[in-house]
Design a protein around this motif. Structure first.
Motif, PDB file in Angstrom:
ATOM      1  N   SER A   1      10.815  -3.547   1.846  1.00 40.47           N
ATOM      2  CA  SER A   1      10.994  -2.379   0.987  1.00 40.47           C
ATOM      3  C   SER A   1      12.362  -1.781   1.280  1.00 40.47           C
ATOM      4  CB  SER A   1       9.901  -1.339   1.242  1.00 40.47           C
ATOM      5  OG  SER A   1       9.979  -0.877   2.569  1.00 40.47           O
ATOM      6  N   GLY A   2      12.921  -1.123   0.308  1.00 41.07           N
ATOM      7  CA  GLY A   2      14.246  -0.533   0.481  1.00 41.07           C
ATOM      8  C   GLY A   2      14.174   0.785   1.226  1.00 41.07           C
TER       9      GLY A   2
ATOM     10  N   LEU B   1      15.162   4.377   2.152  1.00 34.18           N
ATOM     11  CA  LEU B   1      15.807   5.453   1.397  1.00 34.18           C
ATOM     12  C   LEU B   1      17.027   5.956   2.159  1.00 34.18           C
ATOM     13  CD1 LEU B   1      12.598   7.416   0.461  1.00 34.18           C
ATOM     14  CD2 LEU B   1      14.189   6.429  -1.174  1.00 34.18           C
TER      15      LEU B   1
ATOM     16  N   SER C   1      17.675  -4.088   3.564  1.00 35.24           N
ATOM     17  CA  SER C   1      17.162  -3.675   2.258  1.00 35.24           C
ATOM     18  C   SER C   1      17.228  -2.157   2.132  1.00 35.24           C
ATOM     19  CB  SER C   1      15.718  -4.159   2.096  1.00 35.24           C
ATOM     20  OG  SER C   1      15.257  -3.917   0.797  1.00 35.24           O
TER      21      SER C   1
ATOM     22  N   ARG D   1      17.434   1.496  -0.636  1.00 33.13           N
ATOM     23  CA  ARG D   1      17.247   2.158  -1.933  1.00 33.13           C
ATOM     24  C   ARG D   1      18.271   3.287  -2.010  1.00 33.13           C
ATOM     25  NH1 ARG D   1      11.588   4.761  -3.715  1.00 33.13           N
ATOM     26  NH2 ARG D   1      10.998   3.018  -2.400  1.00 33.13           N
TER      27      ARG D   1
ATOM     28  N   THR E   1      20.684   6.033  -4.626  1.00 28.82           N
ATOM     29  CA  THR E   1      20.708   6.755  -5.889  1.00 28.82           C
ATOM     30  C   THR E   1      22.068   7.406  -6.063  1.00 28.82           C
ATOM     31  OG1 THR E   1      18.350   7.216  -5.642  1.00 28.82           O
ATOM     32  CG2 THR E   1      19.542   8.542  -7.252  1.00 28.82           C
TER      33      THR E   1
ATOM     34  N   GLN F   1      19.021   4.510  -9.767  1.00 29.55           N
ATOM     35  CA  GLN F   1      18.532   4.177  -8.437  1.00 29.55           C
ATOM     36  C   GLN F   1      18.442   2.661  -8.368  1.00 29.55           C
ATOM     37  OE1 GLN F   1      14.337   5.045  -7.012  1.00 29.55           O
ATOM     38  NE2 GLN F   1      15.528   6.500  -5.787  1.00 29.55           N
TER      39      GLN F   1
ATOM     40  N   ILE G   1      17.529  -0.791  -5.763  1.00 33.86           N
ATOM     41  CA  ILE G   1      16.947  -1.339  -4.543  1.00 33.86           C
ATOM     42  C   ILE G   1      17.503  -2.749  -4.399  1.00 33.86           C
ATOM     43  CG2 ILE G   1      14.844  -1.998  -3.302  1.00 33.86           C
ATOM     44  CD1 ILE G   1      13.322   0.002  -5.093  1.00 33.86           C
TER      45      ILE G   1
END
Length: 116
Positions: A6-7, A9, A27, A29, A31, A71, A73
């Protein structure tokens, strides 16, 4: 079967060489507002406050519009000169999202996860 991470944040301002998130293949995420997009290379540049990041969008089927909030990822790739580019596997338009409120909620999440 390989799993996809999962990315994590992260704010763009956190992506500096001394950061725990500034690692090849990690990895993430991220924005930010789309500042630039090169159709020939499929490389976008997103910005947030005083930070920017190049994003490789070749794997995406997304309509990118300059000035919109997106956003992404994907995996962070470090070039030989220590410049970073995110190889995006997911992208979405986030227009309407309050970036200041987003940053505040991210900090609250981190505080909660740290047990503060």
């Amino acid at each position: 079967m390989a799993t996809i991470a999962s990315g994590a944040l992260v704010n763009l301002e956190e992506l500096v060489p001394t950061s725990q998130h500034f690692k090849h293949g990690i990895s993430l995420r991220v924005t930010g507002k789309l500042q630039d997009y090169d159709v020939e290379t499929a490389v976008a540049v997103i910005v947030d406050r005083n930070a920017s990041l190049k994003v490789d969008t070749q794997l995406l089927n997304i309509n990118l519009r300059i000035g919109s909030t997106f956003q992404f990822i994907g995996e962070l790739l470090l070039e030989p000169d220590k410049k970073a580019i995110l190889k995006a596997r997911v992208g979405r338009n986030m227009d309407g999202m309050d970036l200041n409120l987003y940053r505040q909620s991210l900090q609250l999440l981190r505080d909660f996860q740290a047990g503060r």
